[in-house]
Design a protein around this motif. Structure first.
Motif, PDB file in Angstrom:
ATOM      1  N   GLU A 258      -3.324   0.167   6.168  1.00  0.00           N
ATOM      2  CA  GLU A 258      -3.580   0.229   7.569  1.00  0.00           C
ATOM      3  C   GLU A 258      -1.522   1.335   7.470  1.00  0.00           C
ATOM      4  O   GLU A 258      -0.923   1.501   8.578  1.00  0.00           O
ATOM      5  N   GLY A 259      -1.069   1.881   6.215  1.00  0.00           N
ATOM      6  CA  GLY A 259       0.138   3.133   6.044  1.00  0.00           C
ATOM      7  C   GLY A 259       1.191   1.978   6.362  1.00  0.00           C
ATOM      8  O   GLY A 259       2.442   2.573   6.067  1.00  0.00           O
ATOM      9  N   ARG A 260       1.335   0.280   6.047  1.00  0.00           N
ATOM     10  CA  ARG A 260       3.106   0.053   6.364  1.00  0.00           C
ATOM     11  C   ARG A 260       3.195   0.139   5.381  1.00  0.00           C
ATOM     12  O   ARG A 260       4.957   0.503   5.083  1.00  0.00           O
ATOM     13  N   ASN A 261       3.508   0.701   4.106  1.00  0.00           N
ATOM     14  CA  ASN A 261       4.169   0.402   2.997  1.00  0.00           C
ATOM     15  C   ASN A 261       4.373   2.009   3.174  1.00  0.00           C
ATOM     16  O   ASN A 261       5.081   2.808   2.382  1.00  0.00           O
ATOM     17  N   ALA A 262       3.227   2.938   3.091  1.00  0.00           N
ATOM     18  CA  ALA A 262       3.666   4.768   3.303  1.00  0.00           C
ATOM     19  C   ALA A 262       4.764   5.141   3.752  1.00  0.00           C
ATOM     20  O   ALA A 262       5.492   5.297   3.901  1.00  0.00           O
ATOM     21  N   VAL A 263       4.470   4.149   5.412  1.00  0.00           N
ATOM     22  CA  VAL A 263       5.634   4.702   6.330  1.00  0.00           C
ATOM     23  C   VAL A 263       7.204   4.576   6.163  1.00  0.00           C
ATOM     24  O   VAL A 263       8.104   4.907   6.440  1.00  0.00           O
TER      25      VAL A 263
ATOM     26  N   GLY B 109      -8.009   2.789   9.123  1.00  0.00           N
ATOM     27  CA  GLY B 109      -6.976   2.280   7.683  1.00  0.00           C
ATOM     28  C   GLY B 109      -6.443   3.578   8.459  1.00  0.00           C
ATOM     29  O   GLY B 109      -4.728   2.476   9.079  1.00  0.00           O
ATOM     30  N   LYS B 110      -7.125   4.883   8.503  1.00  0.00           N
ATOM     31  CA  LYS B 110      -5.996   5.901   8.558  1.00  0.00           C
ATOM     32  C   LYS B 110      -5.887   6.135  10.199  1.00  0.00           C
ATOM     33  O   LYS B 110      -4.611   6.361   9.676  1.00  0.00           O
TER      34      LYS B 110
END
Length: 205
Positions: A44-49, A67-68
């Motif tokens: 769900e992108g928490r680390n990417a953000v 997820g994307k």
């Protein structure tokens, strides 16, 4: 597994929360002031953000289109943009791309795929680059019995040992590595005490 993750992520709730994983945050803040970061199985992108907000160039991917969607929504909320791709690692057009680091945060693969995927990821990292890993250990099976919401694969073959990670990433000199208990409070799907492997290595070959 694609259907499993699409179903898990198809809720309004961020099932692992919106904040970055604590070990990931520590590793980025301590060892990676700049560069290009690969995030497999990013969900769900928490680390990417978090990484983009720190100024890193991020390529994230996952097999789940749901997820994307969640990741792009989280990035929009944070006022940043992320390069997020959907697909399995061997099918993604990553050949020829080079990264300063890759982070595998609870990225568990089947025994048939694990070594292949880990080696492919290692090859995408430039010399002196980093591999960052936090994942459940094989001891974690016992913790799942006591903490039903702690998460993690229930197939011991998908869980890790330190020796396994060191062997899979044998081109990397360990900076730090450990196995032990950790208290998790990440959304609704990582709650309780677990047993994890943590590994940071620097590529030497």
């Amino acid at each position: 597994m694609k259907e499993f993750w699409d179903n898990k992520y198809s809720t309004n709730e961020y099932v692992y929360g919106e904040e970055p994983n604590e070990y990931f945050k520590y590793a980025i803040d301590t060892f990676l002031p700049a560069g290009r970061l690969l995030l497999p199985a990013e969900g769900e992108g928490r680390n990417a953000v978090y990484a983009v907000k720190k100024g890193l160039e991020v390529v994230a991917f996952d097999q789940s289109k749901e997820g994307k969607k969640k990741a792009l929504k989280l990035a929009d909320k944070a006022g940043v943009k992320i390069d997020y791709r959907v697909g399995e690692l061997p099918d993604l057009p990553l050949e020829g791309e080079i990264f300063t680091a890759a982070a595998l945060i609870y990225a568990h693969f089947t025994p048939q795929l694990r070594l292949e995927y880990h080696r492919l990821i290692g090859k995408l990292i430039k010399p002196e680059g980093l591999i960052i890993v936090e994942g459940f250990s094989q001891q974690h099976i016992e913790y799942q019995k006591k903490y039903p919401n702690i998460g993690g694969p229930r197939n011991i073959g998908m869980l890790y040992t330190l020796e396994m990670i060191r062997s899979d990433f044998d081109d990397f000199e360990p900076i730090e590595s450990s196995e032990g208990e950790v208290e998790l409070s990440e959304g609704s799907s990582h709650i309780g005490t677990g047993n994890v492997i943590r590994f940071i290595g620097r590529k030497v070959k």
